[in-house]
Write a protein that holds these residues in place. Structure first.
Motif, PDB file in Angstrom:
ATOM      1  N   GLU A 249       0.844  -1.192   0.000  1.00  0.00           N
ATOM      2  CA  GLU A 249       0.000   0.000   0.000  1.00  0.00           C
ATOM      3  C   GLU A 249       0.880   1.243   0.000  1.00  0.00           C
ATOM      4  O   GLU A 249       1.870   1.326   0.737  1.00  0.00           O
ATOM      5  CB  GLU A 249      -0.923   0.017   1.220  1.00  0.00           C
ATOM      6  CG  GLU A 249      -1.864  -1.180   1.278  1.00  0.00           C
ATOM      7  CD  GLU A 249      -2.843  -1.091   2.450  1.00  0.00           C
ATOM      8  OE1 GLU A 249      -3.435  -0.013   2.647  1.00  0.00           O
ATOM      9  OE2 GLU A 249      -2.997  -2.097   3.167  1.00  0.00           O
ATOM     10  N   TRP A 251       0.742   5.667  -0.082  1.00  0.00           N
ATOM     11  CA  TRP A 251      -0.031   6.885   0.079  1.00  0.00           C
ATOM     12  C   TRP A 251       0.793   8.074  -0.428  1.00  0.00           C
ATOM     13  O   TRP A 251       2.012   8.123  -0.224  1.00  0.00           O
ATOM     14  CB  TRP A 251      -0.364   7.144   1.544  1.00  0.00           C
ATOM     15  CG  TRP A 251      -1.462   6.327   2.144  1.00  0.00           C
ATOM     16  CD1 TRP A 251      -2.746   6.715   2.396  1.00  0.00           C
ATOM     17  CD2 TRP A 251      -1.382   4.979   2.633  1.00  0.00           C
ATOM     18  NE1 TRP A 251      -3.467   5.707   2.983  1.00  0.00           N
ATOM     19  CE2 TRP A 251      -2.649   4.635   3.145  1.00  0.00           C
ATOM     20  CE3 TRP A 251      -0.360   4.031   2.662  1.00  0.00           C
ATOM     21  CZ2 TRP A 251      -2.919   3.380   3.691  1.00  0.00           C
ATOM     22  CZ3 TRP A 251      -0.619   2.793   3.204  1.00  0.00           C
ATOM     23  CH2 TRP A 251      -1.883   2.467   3.709  1.00  0.00           C
ATOM     24  N   ASP A 253       0.564  12.050  -3.060  1.00  0.00           N
ATOM     25  CA  ASP A 253       0.024  12.736  -4.227  1.00  0.00           C
ATOM     26  C   ASP A 253       0.816  12.240  -5.436  1.00  0.00           C
ATOM     27  O   ASP A 253       1.868  12.776  -5.776  1.00  0.00           O
ATOM     28  CB  ASP A 253       0.164  14.254  -4.066  1.00  0.00           C
ATOM     29  CG  ASP A 253      -0.551  15.012  -5.163  1.00  0.00           C
ATOM     30  OD1 ASP A 253      -0.881  14.398  -6.194  1.00  0.00           O
ATOM     31  OD2 ASP A 253      -0.788  16.226  -4.998  1.00  0.00           O
ATOM     32  N   ARG A 300      -4.953   9.238  -3.940  1.00  0.00           N
ATOM     33  CA  ARG A 300      -3.894   9.441  -2.947  1.00  0.00           C
ATOM     34  C   ARG A 300      -3.491   8.144  -2.262  1.00  0.00           C
ATOM     35  O   ARG A 300      -2.643   8.147  -1.379  1.00  0.00           O
ATOM     36  CB  ARG A 300      -4.312  10.466  -1.897  1.00  0.00           C
ATOM     37  CG  ARG A 300      -4.561  11.862  -2.467  1.00  0.00           C
ATOM     38  CD  ARG A 300      -4.700  12.885  -1.356  1.00  0.00           C
ATOM     39  NE  ARG A 300      -3.472  12.978  -0.567  1.00  0.00           N
ATOM     40  CZ  ARG A 300      -2.435  13.756  -0.888  1.00  0.00           C
ATOM     41  NH1 ARG A 300      -2.479  14.490  -1.986  1.00  0.00           N
ATOM     42  NH2 ARG A 300      -1.376  13.797  -0.107  1.00  0.00           N
ATOM     43  N   ARG A 301      -4.105   7.029  -2.650  1.00  0.00           N
ATOM     44  CA  ARG A 301      -3.751   5.732  -2.064  1.00  0.00           C
ATOM     45  C   ARG A 301      -3.843   4.684  -3.153  1.00  0.00           C
ATOM     46  O   ARG A 301      -4.821   4.634  -3.907  1.00  0.00           O
ATOM     47  CB  ARG A 301      -4.685   5.388  -0.901  1.00  0.00           C
ATOM     48  CG  ARG A 301      -4.463   3.994  -0.292  1.00  0.00           C
ATOM     49  CD  ARG A 301      -5.315   3.849   0.969  1.00  0.00           C
ATOM     50  NE  ARG A 301      -5.306   2.492   1.495  1.00  0.00           N
ATOM     51  CZ  ARG A 301      -6.307   1.620   1.358  1.00  0.00           C
ATOM     52  NH1 ARG A 301      -7.413   1.973   0.696  1.00  0.00           N
ATOM     53  NH2 ARG A 301      -6.242   0.413   1.869  1.00  0.00           N
ATOM     54  N   ASP A 316      -7.656   4.281  -4.586  1.00  0.00           N
ATOM     55  CA  ASP A 316      -8.548   4.787  -3.547  1.00  0.00           C
ATOM     56  C   ASP A 316      -8.817   6.264  -3.820  1.00  0.00           C
ATOM     57  O   ASP A 316      -7.958   7.120  -3.634  1.00  0.00           O
ATOM     58  CB  ASP A 316      -7.907   4.593  -2.169  1.00  0.00           C
ATOM     59  CG  ASP A 316      -8.927   4.724  -1.054  1.00  0.00           C
ATOM     60  OD1 ASP A 316     -10.039   5.195  -1.331  1.00  0.00           O
ATOM     61  OD2 ASP A 316      -8.601   4.371   0.088  1.00  0.00           O
ATOM     62  N   GLU A 367       3.939   9.541   1.347  1.00  0.00           N
ATOM     63  CA  GLU A 367       3.525   9.887   2.713  1.00  0.00           C
ATOM     64  C   GLU A 367       3.494   8.671   3.632  1.00  0.00           C
ATOM     65  O   GLU A 367       3.714   8.796   4.839  1.00  0.00           O
ATOM     66  CB  GLU A 367       2.153  10.563   2.675  1.00  0.00           C
ATOM     67  CG  GLU A 367       2.187  11.887   1.919  1.00  0.00           C
ATOM     68  CD  GLU A 367       0.808  12.467   1.696  1.00  0.00           C
ATOM     69  OE1 GLU A 367      -0.182  11.871   2.202  1.00  0.00           O
ATOM     70  OE2 GLU A 367       0.692  13.502   1.024  1.00  0.00           O
ATOM     71  N   LYS A 368       3.248   7.495   3.056  1.00  0.00           N
ATOM     72  CA  LYS A 368       3.204   6.281   3.863  1.00  0.00           C
ATOM     73  C   LYS A 368       3.408   5.087   2.953  1.00  0.00           C
ATOM     74  O   LYS A 368       2.927   5.061   1.815  1.00  0.00           O
ATOM     75  CB  LYS A 368       1.856   6.165   4.590  1.00  0.00           C
ATOM     76  CG  LYS A 368       1.793   5.076   5.652  1.00  0.00           C
ATOM     77  CD  LYS A 368       0.458   5.149   6.396  1.00  0.00           C
ATOM     78  CE  LYS A 368       0.380   4.136   7.519  1.00  0.00           C
ATOM     79  NZ  LYS A 368      -0.911   4.211   8.253  1.00  0.00           N
TER      80      LYS A 368
END
Length: 394
Positions: A249, A251, A253, A300-301, A316, A367-368
């Motif tokens: 997964e 995350w 932009d 964004r995901r 997502d 971001e993640k």
């Protein structure tokens, strides 16, 4: 204890001003092929180098020390890493201040005593925190933002010695073998130090790198890829679920990034999967074997899931969209074997022959990152080059 105190007080006098990336740190040569840096330089602790090696260091005569107190500010989202180190007797007595699980940890060796203590508030919240270390009699005291943080008392049966000789100080690393530490920890820290007052010592420091990387003025959580490096993991460290599922997964932009986000391959093979984003066309492309998928919608995901018979890709967004590719010998043979024995690169394309060599590096902020439901710490990568593992410019 006086030795430790002086190691702390004599520590590091930095008045660090924040700067945007690209602002250089002034320094000059000293005839030993080492760059001399003012103690007031801005210091980013996570600069790429041997992870235990100090970023910069200095040596001072103990007779020159007039203060027994040091203060500085630290800012990080990283829960673990070395802040600074001091020693006397060429490393026989030493002091280390670090973070572990987000809180301060002091480790001290003096004569026949070894002490480790950790506590105080969590500091890895991305805010500036003021730390002050002082020696008061038989105690080393650490305060955090003006409040009590840690207090260590030490009393040896050995007769008190008159302090003489030199005190060595190091920032972002240690000068002793890591096996001597009481508590082991990951030394690399994605963080900055500023506004230090280190025992009022103004001697220049020697940098162990050619140029010091500056700190961003504002930061946010994430992993930043500047377009010059990547993080590589052995996929064997990520266990496959009982049902054969592998889940990644991401995350961020995606339309603000550019380059290869991730790639997966095994030794000597073509990449099994490549995820690339193009900042000009605002297109994210996933290539899996012979299959190719183009994503232009804003999201964004992104969730990539390997199942026993298919590859699922979830975007997502306001209207989530899932695309499924069948897994067959045509798309990619024995993908589970590739995952068990392969490499996962975040931020670049792995080489077809030399899987330690990357290209088409990513520029931008993730971001993640999660693999198998767990946050991925880039500090644990097999190879980690020029990537800010826990922070991005905001």
């Amino acid at each position: 204890m006086a030795v430790i105190c002086k190691a702390m007080a004599n520590g590091l006098l930095f008045t660090l001003s924040l700067a945007l990336l690209g602002w250089g740190v002034e320094g000059q040569g000293n005839g030993r092929n080492k760059k001399e840096v003012s103690g007031q330089a801005t210091v980013y602790l996570g600069q790429n180098r041997d992870i235990w090696r100090p970023l910069m260091h200095t040596t001072v005569n103990l007779s020159e020390i007039r203060s027994i107190k040091s203060s500085f500010q630290v800012r990080t989202f990283d829960p673990e890493g070395t802040i600074f180190y001091g020693d006397t007797k060429n490393g026989e007595d030493w002091f280390v201040l670090s973070l572990k699980n987000g809180i301060c940890m002091m480790q001290i060796k003096k004569e026949d005593l070894l002490v480790s203590v950790a506590g105080g508030p969590k500091l890895n919240d991305g805010k500036w925190h003021t730390l002050e270390v002082s020696n008061q009699g038989k105690f080393v005291i650490l305060t955090v933002d003006g409040s009590s943080g840690l207090e260590v008392g030490m009393q040896s049966n050995q007769p008190e010695q008159v302090l003489s000789g030199e005190l060595r100080l190091a920032l972002g690393g240690i000068l002793i073998n890591k096996e001597k530490l009481i508590v082991q920890f990951g030394p690399q820290m994605d963080g900055c130090v500023q506004e230090g007052n280190w025992l009022n010592i103004s001697l220049p420091w020697e940098a162990e790198v050619e140029e010091l990387w500056p700190c961003y003025q504002n930061i946010k959580p994430g992993s930043y890829f500047p377009g010059t490096g990547l993080a590589i993991f052995n996929t064997s460290v990520f266990p496959i679920e009982a049902d054969g599922e592998v889940r990644i997964e991401l995350w961020g932009d995606f339309h603000q990034m550019d380059g290869t986000i991730l790639s997966i391959n095994s030794s000597g093979q073509q990449p099994m999967l490549i995820l690339v984003t193009n900042n000009i066309t605002k297109e994210v492309t996933l290539t899996f074997g012979e299959e190719k998928m183009s994503m232009k919608d804003t999201f964004r995901r992104l969730v990539i899931t390997f199942l026993t018979d298919s590859l699922q890709v979830l975007q997502d967004k306001d209207d989530p969209k899932t695309t499924t590719f069948p897994i067959s010998p045509v798309s990619h043979p024995e993908y589970l074997t590739t995952w068990k024995e392969g490499r996962l690169a975040i931020g670049g394309l792995l080489g077809e022959v030399d899987e330690n060599v990357g290209s088409q590096y990513l520029t931008g902020c993730l971001e993640k990152i999660q693999v198998q439901g767990r946050d991925l710490d880039l500090d644990l990568a097999v190879k980690h080059t020029s990537v800010s593992s826990h922070s991005c410019p905001a």
